[in-house]
Write an enzyme that holds these catalytic residues in place. Sequence first.
Site, PDB file in Angstrom:
ATOM      1  N   HIS A 107       0.811  -1.223   0.000  1.00 15.89           N
ATOM      2  CA  HIS A 107       0.000   0.000   0.000  1.00 15.89           C
ATOM      3  C   HIS A 107       0.842   1.269   0.000  1.00 15.89           C
ATOM      4  O   HIS A 107       0.319   2.349  -0.269  1.00 15.89           O
ATOM      5  CB  HIS A 107      -0.949   0.014   1.194  1.00 15.89           C
ATOM      6  CG  HIS A 107      -2.005  -1.051   1.130  1.00 15.89           C
ATOM      7  ND1 HIS A 107      -2.940  -1.111   0.119  1.00 15.89           N
ATOM      8  CD2 HIS A 107      -2.257  -2.109   1.933  1.00 15.89           C
ATOM      9  CE1 HIS A 107      -3.734  -2.152   0.313  1.00 15.89           C
ATOM     10  NE2 HIS A 107      -3.338  -2.778   1.402  1.00 15.89           N
ATOM     11  N   GLU A 115      -5.782 -11.787   7.619  1.00 16.01           N
ATOM     12  CA  GLU A 115      -6.633 -10.588   7.505  1.00 16.01           C
ATOM     13  C   GLU A 115      -7.783 -10.794   6.521  1.00 16.01           C
ATOM     14  O   GLU A 115      -8.396  -9.823   6.088  1.00 16.01           O
ATOM     15  CB  GLU A 115      -5.772  -9.385   7.081  1.00 16.01           C
ATOM     16  CG  GLU A 115      -4.911  -9.623   5.845  1.00 16.01           C
ATOM     17  CD  GLU A 115      -4.040  -8.436   5.446  1.00 16.01           C
ATOM     18  OE1 GLU A 115      -4.150  -7.351   6.042  1.00 16.01           O
ATOM     19  OE2 GLU A 115      -3.243  -8.600   4.488  1.00 16.01           O
ATOM     20  N   ASP A 161      -7.995  -4.771   7.271  1.00 15.70           N
ATOM     21  CA  ASP A 161      -8.541  -5.848   6.438  1.00 15.70           C
ATOM     22  C   ASP A 161      -9.256  -6.878   7.310  1.00 15.70           C
ATOM     23  O   ASP A 161     -10.292  -7.431   6.917  1.00 15.70           O
ATOM     24  CB  ASP A 161      -7.438  -6.514   5.611  1.00 15.70           C
ATOM     25  CG  ASP A 161      -7.123  -5.723   4.340  1.00 15.70           C
ATOM     26  OD1 ASP A 161      -8.075  -5.311   3.652  1.00 15.70           O
ATOM     27  OD2 ASP A 161      -5.939  -5.509   4.036  1.00 15.70           O
TER      28      ASP A 161
HETATM   29  C1  3PY Z   1      -4.407  -3.808   7.386  1.00 14.62           C
HETATM   30  O1  3PY Z   1      -4.815  -3.043   8.270  1.00 14.62           O
HETATM   31  O2  3PY Z   1      -5.135  -4.586   6.770  1.00 14.62           O
HETATM   32  C2  3PY Z   1      -3.007  -3.802   7.023  1.00 14.62           C
HETATM   33  O3  3PY Z   1      -2.603  -4.598   6.206  1.00 14.62           O
HETATM   34  C3  3PY Z   1      -2.113  -2.775   7.619  1.00 14.62           C
HETATM   35  O4  3PY Z   1      -1.357  -2.137   6.650  1.00 14.62           O
HETATM   36 MG    MG Z   2      -4.113  -5.439   5.030  1.00  8.75          MG
END
Ligand code: 3PY
Ligand code: MG
Length: 267
Positions: A46, A147, A173
């Site tokens: 990101h 995630e 996520d």
């Molecule tokens: C998330 O919060 O999903 C992350 O991958 C942090 O960068």
């Molecule tokens: Mg993430």
Amino acid sequence: MRINRVKKLWREGKPAVGGWLSIPHCFQAEVMAHTGLDWLCIDMQHGCIDYSDTVPMLTAISTTNVTPFVRVPWNEPAMIMKVLDAGAYGVIVPMVSNRAEAERAVAACRYPPVGIRSNGPNRVMQYAGADYQKYANDEVVCAVMIETAEGIEKMDEIISTPGVDAAYIGPTDLALALGLPPVMDNDEPKHIATVNRILETCKRHKKIAGMHTASSKFTQRYLDQGFQMVMLGTDRSAMSNYMKAEVGRLTGWTPLNPVGAPDKGGY
Ligand code: 3PY
Ligand code: MG
């Protein structure tokens, strides 16, 4: 081989606190490397960061003894191998959802016969030393991110995958996967319960639990819970929040533009 200081801390049962790099330049990577953190992660998923940015950022970090990590854009062996060859001592692989994906990430991090990593330790030989290949399989950290909804369901098979060193939680996520708003430092009971389950699963399989935060408050909370890989803050949010706070303190002058809300950190 130059030791992986973060792995050494983990072997001693100690935690390692890190920072996050989203800005594509070596100078702020060097500045962040001088703030007392154990590790820094260059975020190619990101962050506004390409491979040609990553290499000088790794060089900048290696002016210090901070351990360099890279979050790769995706679970692709080619990029994992390239960032390791450039000097990353650990990779963070996003969105790992099942055993096969965890095995794919591990294989890319390890030389045969353990894995499929191709030989060509280009810059990392300068950083690590001439005997790098002999020790790399043990020293390089493979951290997989839990995630996704499938990853939550299959956390046990992911975390128990041989060669996975750490399970690293992406809180936003994870929140989306739970049907919650993508909040970074998250106090929702469902989020807390899932984070706790991941921590317990890591403990059961003797793996490192990793957590991404946006504040010392949440970093401290997770350290106290037993997370051994905790991310405190990013270059972008540090810069933004510091300047917003300073601008906000002035009197007798009107800012050109309204000072926005605090940067919530994270990615
Ligand atoms: C998330 O919060 O999903 C992350 O991958 C942090 O960068
Ligand atoms: Mg993430």
